[in-house]
Design a protein around this motif. Structure first.
Motif, PDB file in Angstrom:
ATOM      1  N   PRO A  51       0.779  -1.226   0.000  1.00  0.00           N
ATOM      2  CA  PRO A  51       0.000   0.000   0.000  1.00  0.00           C
ATOM      3  C   PRO A  51       0.818   1.288   0.000  1.00  0.00           C
ATOM      4  O   PRO A  51       0.279   2.357  -0.207  1.00  0.00           O
ATOM      5  CB  PRO A  51      -0.811  -0.113   1.295  1.00  0.00           C
ATOM      6  N   GLU A  52       2.157   1.193   0.194  1.00  0.00           N
ATOM      7  CA  GLU A  52       2.933   2.440   0.327  1.00  0.00           C
ATOM      8  C   GLU A  52       2.846   3.319  -0.915  1.00  0.00           C
ATOM      9  O   GLU A  52       2.859   4.540  -0.818  1.00  0.00           O
ATOM     10  CB  GLU A  52       4.407   2.125   0.635  1.00  0.00           C
ATOM     11  N   HIS A  54       0.372   3.694  -2.750  1.00  0.00           N
ATOM     12  CA  HIS A  54      -0.977   4.255  -2.870  1.00  0.00           C
ATOM     13  C   HIS A  54      -1.140   5.459  -1.946  1.00  0.00           C
ATOM     14  O   HIS A  54      -1.988   5.490  -1.072  1.00  0.00           O
ATOM     15  CB  HIS A  54      -2.015   3.173  -2.584  1.00  0.00           C
ATOM     16  N   ASP A  55      -0.280   6.423  -2.173  1.00  0.00           N
ATOM     17  CA  ASP A  55      -0.150   7.585  -1.304  1.00  0.00           C
ATOM     18  C   ASP A  55      -0.367   8.822  -2.172  1.00  0.00           C
ATOM     19  O   ASP A  55       0.541   9.289  -2.845  1.00  0.00           O
ATOM     20  CB  ASP A  55       1.252   7.568  -0.682  1.00  0.00           C
ATOM     21  N   LEU A  57      -0.929  11.921  -1.457  1.00  0.00           N
ATOM     22  CA  LEU A  57      -0.192  13.142  -1.113  1.00  0.00           C
ATOM     23  C   LEU A  57       1.226  13.096  -1.682  1.00  0.00           C
ATOM     24  O   LEU A  57       1.685  14.030  -2.324  1.00  0.00           O
ATOM     25  CB  LEU A  57      -0.141  13.322   0.415  1.00  0.00           C
ATOM     26  N   LYS A  58       1.902  11.984  -1.452  1.00  0.00           N
ATOM     27  CA  LYS A  58       3.312  11.889  -1.827  1.00  0.00           C
ATOM     28  C   LYS A  58       3.513  11.906  -3.343  1.00  0.00           C
ATOM     29  O   LYS A  58       4.408  12.579  -3.850  1.00  0.00           O
ATOM     30  CB  LYS A  58       3.895  10.609  -1.231  1.00  0.00           C
ATOM     31  N   ARG A  61       0.268  14.652  -5.317  1.00  0.00           N
ATOM     32  CA  ARG A  61       0.324  16.063  -4.928  1.00  0.00           C
ATOM     33  C   ARG A  61       1.769  16.571  -4.874  1.00  0.00           C
ATOM     34  O   ARG A  61       2.085  17.585  -5.461  1.00  0.00           O
ATOM     35  CB  ARG A  61      -0.354  16.264  -3.572  1.00  0.00           C
ATOM     36  N   ARG A  62       2.637  15.873  -4.152  1.00  0.00           N
ATOM     37  CA  ARG A  62       4.038  16.321  -4.044  1.00  0.00           C
ATOM     38  C   ARG A  62       4.874  15.797  -5.208  1.00  0.00           C
ATOM     39  O   ARG A  62       6.027  16.162  -5.357  1.00  0.00           O
ATOM     40  CB  ARG A  62       4.624  15.887  -2.708  1.00  0.00           C
ATOM     41  N   THR A 236      -5.592  -4.614 -11.512  1.00  0.00           N
ATOM     42  CA  THR A 236      -6.504  -4.770 -10.368  1.00  0.00           C
ATOM     43  C   THR A 236      -7.484  -3.608 -10.252  1.00  0.00           C
ATOM     44  O   THR A 236      -8.254  -3.565  -9.312  1.00  0.00           O
ATOM     45  CB  THR A 236      -5.706  -4.834  -9.070  1.00  0.00           C
ATOM     46  N   TYR A 237      -7.399  -2.630 -11.157  1.00  0.00           N
ATOM     47  CA  TYR A 237      -8.266  -1.441 -11.101  1.00  0.00           C
ATOM     48  C   TYR A 237      -8.105  -0.710  -9.771  1.00  0.00           C
ATOM     49  O   TYR A 237      -9.072  -0.228  -9.191  1.00  0.00           O
ATOM     50  CB  TYR A 237      -9.732  -1.827 -11.352  1.00  0.00           C
ATOM     51  N   CYS A 238      -6.857  -0.601  -9.317  1.00  0.00           N
ATOM     52  CA  CYS A 238      -6.605  -0.044  -7.988  1.00  0.00           C
ATOM     53  C   CYS A 238      -6.825   1.461  -7.941  1.00  0.00           C
ATOM     54  O   CYS A 238      -6.968   2.039  -6.864  1.00  0.00           O
ATOM     55  CB  CYS A 238      -5.188  -0.376  -7.524  1.00  0.00           C
ATOM     56  N   PHE A 240      -4.677   3.837  -8.685  1.00  0.00           N
ATOM     57  CA  PHE A 240      -3.445   4.620  -8.498  1.00  0.00           C
ATOM     58  C   PHE A 240      -2.555   4.397  -9.716  1.00  0.00           C
ATOM     59  O   PHE A 240      -1.658   3.558  -9.691  1.00  0.00           O
ATOM     60  CB  PHE A 240      -2.730   4.200  -7.213  1.00  0.00           C
ATOM     61  N   TYR A 248       1.854  -3.791  -9.309  1.00  0.00           N
ATOM     62  CA  TYR A 248       1.172  -5.038  -9.662  1.00  0.00           C
ATOM     63  C   TYR A 248       1.735  -5.663 -10.947  1.00  0.00           C
ATOM     64  O   TYR A 248       1.228  -6.691 -11.378  1.00  0.00           O
ATOM     65  CB  TYR A 248      -0.330  -4.780  -9.867  1.00  0.00           C
ATOM     66  N   PHE A 364     -12.911   5.546  -7.188  1.00  0.00           N
ATOM     67  CA  PHE A 364     -11.615   5.003  -6.744  1.00  0.00           C
ATOM     68  C   PHE A 364     -11.313   3.696  -7.465  1.00  0.00           C
ATOM     69  O   PHE A 364     -10.176   3.246  -7.500  1.00  0.00           O
ATOM     70  CB  PHE A 364     -11.641   4.787  -5.221  1.00  0.00           C
ATOM     71  N   ARG A 403      -9.109   9.681  -6.788  1.00  0.00           N
ATOM     72  CA  ARG A 403      -8.616   9.744  -5.408  1.00  0.00           C
ATOM     73  C   ARG A 403      -9.065  11.050  -4.757  1.00  0.00           C
ATOM     74  O   ARG A 403      -9.199  12.074  -5.421  1.00  0.00           O
ATOM     75  CB  ARG A 403      -7.106   9.611  -5.411  1.00  0.00           C
TER      76      ARG A 403
ATOM     77  N   TYR B 178       0.160  11.078   7.621  1.00  0.00           N
ATOM     78  CA  TYR B 178       0.669  12.459   7.645  1.00  0.00           C
ATOM     79  C   TYR B 178       0.027  13.299   8.741  1.00  0.00           C
ATOM     80  O   TYR B 178       0.250  14.502   8.809  1.00  0.00           O
ATOM     81  CB  TYR B 178       0.466  13.124   6.285  1.00  0.00           C
ATOM     82  N   PHE B 192     -14.220   6.666   0.390  1.00  0.00           N
ATOM     83  CA  PHE B 192     -12.979   6.222  -0.272  1.00  0.00           C
ATOM     84  C   PHE B 192     -12.337   5.114   0.561  1.00  0.00           C
ATOM     85  O   PHE B 192     -12.054   5.312   1.733  1.00  0.00           O
ATOM     86  CB  PHE B 192     -12.018   7.408  -0.403  1.00  0.00           C
ATOM     87  N   ALA B 195      -5.842   2.850   0.815  1.00  0.00           N
ATOM     88  CA  ALA B 195      -4.607   2.456   0.144  1.00  0.00           C
ATOM     89  C   ALA B 195      -4.559   0.978  -0.221  1.00  0.00           C
ATOM     90  O   ALA B 195      -3.751   0.571  -1.038  1.00  0.00           O
ATOM     91  CB  ALA B 195      -3.415   2.797   1.034  1.00  0.00           C
ATOM     92  N   ALA B 197      -5.913  -1.418  -2.210  1.00  0.00           N
ATOM     93  CA  ALA B 197      -6.822  -1.238  -3.340  1.00  0.00           C
ATOM     94  C   ALA B 197      -6.741  -2.411  -4.304  1.00  0.00           C
ATOM     95  O   ALA B 197      -5.709  -2.633  -4.934  1.00  0.00           O
ATOM     96  CB  ALA B 197      -6.469   0.059  -4.063  1.00  0.00           C
ATOM     97  N   TYR B 199      -9.774  -4.164  -6.824  1.00  0.00           N
ATOM     98  CA  TYR B 199     -11.211  -4.085  -7.115  1.00  0.00           C
ATOM     99  C   TYR B 199     -11.637  -4.935  -8.298  1.00  0.00           C
ATOM    100  O   TYR B 199     -12.684  -4.684  -8.893  1.00  0.00           O
ATOM    101  CB  TYR B 199     -11.608  -2.630  -7.372  1.00  0.00           C
ATOM    102  N   LEU B 200     -10.828  -5.897  -8.670  1.00  0.00           N
ATOM    103  CA  LEU B 200     -11.056  -6.644  -9.905  1.00  0.00           C
ATOM    104  C   LEU B 200     -12.496  -7.158 -10.022  1.00  0.00           C
ATOM    105  O   LEU B 200     -13.080  -7.144 -11.092  1.00  0.00           O
ATOM    106  CB  LEU B 200     -10.068  -7.804  -9.976  1.00  0.00           C
ATOM    107  N   ILE B 216      -2.311   3.324   4.709  1.00  0.00           N
ATOM    108  CA  ILE B 216      -1.037   2.644   4.481  1.00  0.00           C
ATOM    109  C   ILE B 216      -0.588   1.889   5.737  1.00  0.00           C
ATOM    110  O   ILE B 216      -0.128   0.765   5.662  1.00  0.00           O
ATOM    111  CB  ILE B 216       0.018   3.680   4.038  1.00  0.00           C
TER     112      ILE B 216
END
Lengths: 592, 235
Positions: A51-52, A54-55, A57-58, A61-62, A236-238, A240, A248, A364, A403, B178, B192, B195, B197, B199-200, B216
């Motif tokens: 999951p890291e 899937h951030d 903000l990082k 955005r950043r 996986t249609y995640c 992100f 993946y 999402f 997101r 954060y 929502f 993290a 995720a 969804y298949l 996370i």
């Protein structure tokens, strides 16, 4: 003091899609290749895993995967009467950094040009008369669809593209894009799934007599092995995708599709944290001798090479050629010179569709190339007589990047903050879809790239300077295509609100601030006439025959499609001519 | 000596108060409790009160938490102390002539500098935002967002507002690692799932997605992430 290294056969600037493709093919052809990459090593398995990863903000955005403006940026103005000022923060477009380049954070929307796109001036002149192109520096690419097709097809196989072919060998296929050029083969993988909003778009468009189809996707839909032996997994249609790498192994990228299959090859060497300063010209006046770069310890190094390939992001390729003096700089006052000429972009407008409560978009759930598209209003797929513009764009309902920081749809008229906004957002978020008009961008004399007179980077080199505003042609095109998209939206079932936005709206200057798309094109365009192109139709520099240029900087004007497919078709076309024709007998491949 | 308390600082807001700084009883495990005694990483107390007042004007509390209840002030404090606030990804070479809005950020400041100067200048020219009542705060935010607040020649009011509003929304919706989006306040509000995720099997389903958010650093079996990382790192 500059260190000079032993000579190599080929030096390649940049380890993204085109650079690694060139390295793979040339290394296997017996050339010793040195690839210079400004950024660092990274890998899908170790750096992009959830999951890291899937951030929002990082990464979104950043913009952790993108170029840092203190390292590389440009200056920008809308026109020559203004002073260009530095792009101090990323916004409108997002060049990448590190192994894989921008190829790791693309969406995977994998298109090919229309046959008529590649012969744009000839085609429009034949059909409508030359005056329809007045005021534009639109030109033919110098390569035809039939010549590119095998290479476009090969890249589909490298990526494991998912979709339904619309035209195989001239036979129109049910469910595909009937406007596309003939394919030599179907897509290697079946199309993506269809979420409820996209089904509604499909049904509305079909009911209007249009030709909806699932967008071609490099988000792979089943286990797949590419021609280099890379293994890809189903998406996986995640959600992100754009701005993220894919842990993946489901979104084709240069690391898993090419680098992993090349890294052990004896003819391949990749040097990270090497910032190329310039290409060095030979005293013979017709070749270059190699490139000079700064390594991670700050030392200047000269890497001699028989052949130099420029495979940086398109903008930075042009910058490198400008600071190296490779070609004559374009001057918009006189129209003389070619380097920096014909910069173009992408003309984006959109319809925002809010559904009734019983239609769930769950935004999402998405993928970069999860879209239902009509191509009826792209290129010259429709009659432009009397419309007052050339070009067009595809219209696509996309469920890509829902997101919660960047995706905050609210009905038209909602206050932009406060209690009402908060309530509207939670009622809307899961019942919304965006429809994009992905419009072409024509080249005009006043949109161009050169060097900035004031600001420099950390190496003392002048910044690239971008002068751009939307041409009137493209403003008219965007308004017209947006009307078509709105008509489709109005025919969709279960719709509560519709609103539109248009980056190229009449009276609105192009802004470097809001994200639009990372599709910067031109500046080092290809062609068959050295008076209007920097490289010939093989991507070979007209003046320095051992320089080959890759990427979207070659496009004479921009298509109504995403550039990765076309630019990779061109890359494999160039590579084939290097292998077959140039390397056995180095010389100009066309007479100037 | 009275120990430092972030909560006490924010409770010092004027008459309108903040629903705000005090987590409700249902949130007993709130990570806010664990960093309450931590001094601000970047903010002064006055700046913290500005961000709390501004945050709860932009995202007020209703049946879902307000910005401060969701930890947005803690989020902003960390962001301004970190690479974003310190301008790590901003090209800040001069000169700095005034540009058009199409040319974007041309201020000679990092985001941290921008807020430090901007908040001070706004405080000099009138009542601090935190000392206004709810209506006064609304008016002040409206003026700021419309570019009608004078913050001196080199800080455009809309530039400061845009940056502020972006930070507040980030704090409400970013992953809880954060410091904001506390107990998934923002994610629960919109639905929502976070993290984790995959969804298949749900892509084509026309129904709400029935899974609680997970971040996370989610702790399985709870409705919260692992403890606030700032607290874990210690002093």
């Amino acid at each position: 003091m500059v260190t000079t290294l032993p000579k190599t056969d080929v030096v390649i600037v940049g380890a993204g899609w085109t650079g690694l493709a060139a390295a793979y093919e040339l290394a296997h052809n017996g050339q010793r290749c040195v690839v210079l990459e400004r950024g660092s090593y990274r890998h899908d398995a170790t750096d992009f895993a959830g999951p890291e990863e899937h951030d929002e903000l990082k990464y979104a955005r950043r913009k952790e995967h993108m170029i840092d403006t203190p390292v590389k940026t440009l200056s920008f103005r809308n026109n020559r009467d203004e002073q260009a000022l530095p792009m101090r923060r990323l916004g409108s477009f997002l060049p990448g950094k590190g192994l894989g380049g921008a190829g790791i954070h693309w969406n995977g929307q994998l298109w090919r040009p229309l046959p008529s796109d590649l012969e744009m001036r000839s085609h429009y002149t034949d059909r409508y008369g030359a005056s329809i192109l007045d005021g534009m520096t639109v030109q033919d690419w110098g390569v035809t669809y039939d010549e590119l097709e095998p290479h476009l097809d090969f890249f589909d196989r490298i990526c494991g593209t998912a979709g339904i072919a619309g035209n195989i060998g001239g036979e129109i296929q049910e469910g595909g894009n009937p406007f596309e050029g003939p394919r030599s083969a179907p897509y290697p993988n079946p199309p993506m799934k269809t979420p409820p909003p996209l089904q509604r778009f499909h049904d509305a468009a079909q009911g209007m007599g249009l030709h909806p189809f699932q967008m071609p996707s490099a988000n792979v839909t089943q286990s797949y092995e590419n021609p280099y032996g890379a293994q890809l997994h189903p998406c996986t249609y995640c959600g992100f995708c754009e701005r993220f790498g894919c842990g993946y192994y489901a979104k084709a990228d240069p690391i898993i599709c090419i680098y992993d299959r090349l890294k052990g090859h004896e003819n391949f060497e990749l040097r990270f944290e090497t910032h190329v300063l310039r290409v060095e010209k030979s005293s013979d006046g017709q070749t270059v001798t190699g490139v000079t770069y700064v390594d991670a310890e700050g030392r200047e190094v000269f890497q001699p090479a028989d052949v130099v390939c420029l495979n940086a992001y398109g903008l930075w390729n042009v910058h490198l050629m400008l600071v190296s003096g490779l070609g004559e700089r374009y001057d918009p006052a006189t129209g003389e010179g070619t380097l920096g000429r014909n910069y173009a972009y992408q003309t984006i407008a959109a319809v925002s569709v809010i559904f009734e409560e019983d239609v769930w978009s769950n935004p999402f759930i998405g993928a970069g190339a999860l879209g239902m598209t009509v191509d009826d209003y792209n290129g010259d797929n429709f009659d432009h007589t009397g419309l007052g513009f050339v070009g067009g764009g595809y219209i696509s309902a996309n469920q890509t990047n829902g997101r919660p920081i960047n995706y905050q749809p609210v009905p038209p008229g909602t206050p932009s903050w406060g209690l009402e906004w908060k309530q509207a957002l939670r009622e809307t978020y899961a019942h919304h879809v965006g429809i994009v008009c992905h419009g072409s961008s024509m080249s005009v004399p006043e949109n161009y790239l050169d060097l900035d007179p004031t600001w420099t980077d950390d190496y003392g080199q002048p910044l690239l300077r971008l002068t751009f505003d939307f041409p009137d042609n493209d403003r008219r095109m965007a308004a017209w295509v947006l009307d078509r998209a709105e008509e489709i939206a109005r025919n969709m079932e279960g719709v509560r609100h519709i609103s539109t936005s248009n980056n190229a709206a009449e009276g609105e200057a192009y802004s470097i601030v809001p994200y639009q798309t990372t599709h910067n094109t031109g500046g080092a365009v290809m062609g068959t006439d050295p008076a209007t192109s920097v490289v010939n139709r093989y991507g070979q520099h007209w003046d320095y025959h051992n320089v080959f240029v890759f990427g979207a900087c070659l496009f004479p004007q921009n298509l109504g499609y995403n550039p990765t497919g076309p630019l990779m078709g061109l890359a494999y076309w160039t590579i084939e001519h290097m292998k077959r024709d140039y390397l056995p007998d180095p010389r100009p491949l066309m007479d100037a | 000596m009275i120990p430092f308390s972030r909560r006490a600082v924010l409770m010092g807001l004027g008459a309108a108060g903040l629903s705000a700084a005090v987590p409700g009883p249902a949130k007993a495990q709130n990570p806010f409790q664990r960093i309450d005694g931590r001094p601000w990483f970047f903010l002064s107390d006055a700046e913290a009160r500005f961000f709390a007042a501004a945050g709860d004007t932009l995202i007020p509390g209703d049946e879902f938490p307000s910005a401060t209840q969701a930890g947005v002030v803690d989020f902003i404090d960390l962001q301004l102390a970190g690479p974003y606030g310190q301008g790590a990804t901003l090209y800040l070479k001069g000169p700095f002539p005034q540009g058009t809005s199409a040319q974007g950020w041309q201020m000679p400041y990092t985001p941290a500098d921008l807020f430090r100067r901007g908040i001070a200048l706004m405080g000099d020219s009138g009542t601090p935002l935190a000392d206004l009542d709810a209506e006064g705060r609304n008016d002040a935010m409206t003026r700021l967002s419309e570019g009608e607040t004078d913050i001196g020649p080199d800080i455009p009011a809309t530039g400061l507002f845009d940056e502020l509003w972006a930070l507040v929304r980030e704090g409400y919706f970013a992953d809880p690692i954060y410091g904001g989006n506390r107990d998934y306040a923002g994610w629960e509000m919109v639905g929502f799932p976070g993290a984790h995720a995959y969804y298949l099997d749900f892509v084509e389903v026309n129904a709400p997605y029935p899974v609680q958010p997970r971040g996370i650093a989610h702790v399985p079996g709870t409705n919260r992430p692992a403890e606030f990382p700032g607290a874990r790192r210690g002093g």
